[in-house]
Design a protein around this motif. Structure first.
Motif, PDB file in Angstrom:
ATOM      1  N   THR A  11     -13.208  -0.025 -11.770  1.00  0.00           N
ATOM      2  CA  THR A  11     -13.692   0.372 -10.445  1.00  0.00           C
ATOM      3  C   THR A  11     -13.203  -0.537  -9.338  1.00  0.00           C
ATOM      4  O   THR A  11     -12.817  -0.078  -8.279  1.00  0.00           O
ATOM      5  CB  THR A  11     -15.241   0.328 -10.429  1.00  0.00           C
TER       6      THR A  11
ATOM      7  N   LYS B 125     -15.861   8.395 -15.275  1.00  0.00           N
ATOM      8  CA  LYS B 125     -15.865   9.419 -14.212  1.00  0.00           C
ATOM      9  C   LYS B 125     -16.949   9.102 -13.183  1.00  0.00           C
ATOM     10  O   LYS B 125     -16.719   9.164 -11.972  1.00  0.00           O
ATOM     11  CB  LYS B 125     -16.088  10.798 -14.848  1.00  0.00           C
TER      12      LYS B 125
ATOM     13  N   THR C 160     -15.837   5.659 -11.306  1.00  0.00           N
ATOM     14  CA  THR C 160     -14.573   5.583 -10.556  1.00  0.00           C
ATOM     15  C   THR C 160     -14.179   6.923  -9.950  1.00  0.00           C
ATOM     16  O   THR C 160     -13.294   6.986  -9.102  1.00  0.00           O
ATOM     17  CB  THR C 160     -13.396   5.153 -11.463  1.00  0.00           C
ATOM     18  N   GLY C 161     -14.769   8.000 -10.422  1.00  0.00           N
ATOM     19  CA  GLY C 161     -14.377   9.325  -9.958  1.00  0.00           C
ATOM     20  C   GLY C 161     -13.095   9.797 -10.620  1.00  0.00           C
ATOM     21  O   GLY C 161     -12.593  10.881 -10.339  1.00  0.00           O
TER      22      GLY C 161
END
Ligand SMILES: Nc1nc2c(ncn2[C@@H]2O[C@H](COP(=O)(O)OP(=O)(O)O)[C@@H](O)[C@H]2O)c(=O)[nH]1
Ligand SMILES: [Mg+2]
Length: 323
Positions: free
Chosen positions: A145, A203, A206-207
């Motif tokens: 991240t 997910k 951090t997306g």
């Protein structure tokens, strides 16, 4: 044989082959010339003890990195190994205390910002290793991240591979079939769940969609040897996360010891993919319409068959079983 020797040998056999057209030969020799000059840089990171050194050795030869050596935090430099055209940067991730974490992050960020001669990012791919025997990957998520995802940039996200090592130790050694050197069905289910939960945690923080894979680098201790598990899969995923024209260097530098790469059906499928990737790099623009089909056979042009034989014979190791 190092990469240069291998490419020289391939080049010579292509030159001398009576089965290849001159025009194809010229194109292939040009491709080989480009492969010779190709440098690739990978960063391997993960907490101390996750198996970075063991993984480097399994992939690229047993003598490359020292196993079981903690870094001295005071003099901490990122270890750098040069294996022919491949440079491996080996850095601890986070989790060694606040001060050390700061130092490690700073070093990794500096490295990720480094440019090559052409002004592109020096680091071509990042392998983040998680320790399969652990349950809490908090510090690795933090590394993703705060460091890896932001500093790799938008197009760099596809260059991150997360791999869970020590699959054999995921349940404290339970469920590991030592005879077959693979997980039992119960452990497989457990590993699949670990992959799914890790993916959703990544997910969420951090997306980014990153699907981890699991493997075992194996170990050698006091006469006891456990060969790797899923190493062919790991190499294939490393290649997939590396710029296409650079990834052939990884195959060319990979461990020549065939036993490391496994002989299960799944191993063979990845060995086939790795072989085809390398072959496609040699054949680029040669033999018009050449189609790297499912099998060496009907879909392959005659040149591809000849060249496949040459490349497989010279490189051996991970691709020696396919051709
Ligand atoms: N059982 C098992 N042990 C492993 C595996 N990979 C690494 N190890 C052991 O884990 C310890 C740490 O490995 P090392 O490669 O030095 O980790 P690093 O600190 O990340 O470089 C060593 O004792 C290795 O032998 C594996 O796949 N299975
Ligand atoms: Mg190490």
């Amino acid at each position: 044989m190092n990469t240069t020797d291998k490419l020289n040998e391939i080049e010579q056999q292509i030159r001398e082959s009576a089965a290849l057209h001159e025009i194809d030969k010229i194109k292939m020799l040009k491709n080989i010339q480009a492969m010779r000059a190709q440098k690739v840089n990978m960063l391997i990171t993960g907490v101390t003890g996750s198996g970075k050194s063991s993984t480097i050795n399994a992939l690229f030869g047993q003598q490359v990195a020292k196993v079981g050596m903690g870094v001295d935090p005071e003099t901490m430099e990122i270890d750098k190994y040069i294996v022919g055209g491949l440079t491996i940067w080996d850095s601890p991730g986070l989790g060694d205390g606040i001060e050390n974490d700061k130092r490690h992050s700073k070093k990794i960020i500096e490295l990720l910002q480094q440019k090559d001669e052409e002004g592109n990012a020096l680091i071509d791919m990042v392998l983040l290793i998680l320790d399969g025997s652990q349950r809490d990957y908090g510090t690795s998520y933090e590394l993703l991240t705060k460091v890896l995802v932001p500093y790799l940039g938008e197009e760099g996200k596809g260059r991150i591979l997360v791999a869970i090592n020590q699959a054999d130790q995921a349940k404290k050694g339970r469920g590991w079939d030592r005879e077959a050197n693979q997980p039992t069905d119960a452990l497989l289910t457990f590993l699949e769940q670990k992959v799914a939960s890790t993916q959703s945690r990544i997910k969420a923080s951090t997306g980014v969609d990153i699907e981890p894979i699991y493997y075992s680098a194996g170990y050698q201790e006091e006469g006891e040897v456990q060969i790797p598990y899923n190493l062919s899969k790991l190499l294939y995923f490393i290649i997939k996360h590396t710029p296409k024209n650079k990834a052939s260097t990884m195959t060319l530098e990979s461990n020549a010891d065939q036993t490391m790469w496994g002989s299960r059906e799944e191993d063979k499928q990845y060995q086939e993919k790795i072989s085809k990737h390398l072959l496609s790099q040699v054949l680029r623009r040669a033999e018009k319409g050449v189609n790297i089909g499912r099998k060496l056979g009907a879909n392959f042009g005659p040149a591809a068959q000849v060249v496949g034989g040459i490349v497989g014979g010279v490189v051996g190791g991970v691709i020696g079983m396919f051709f």
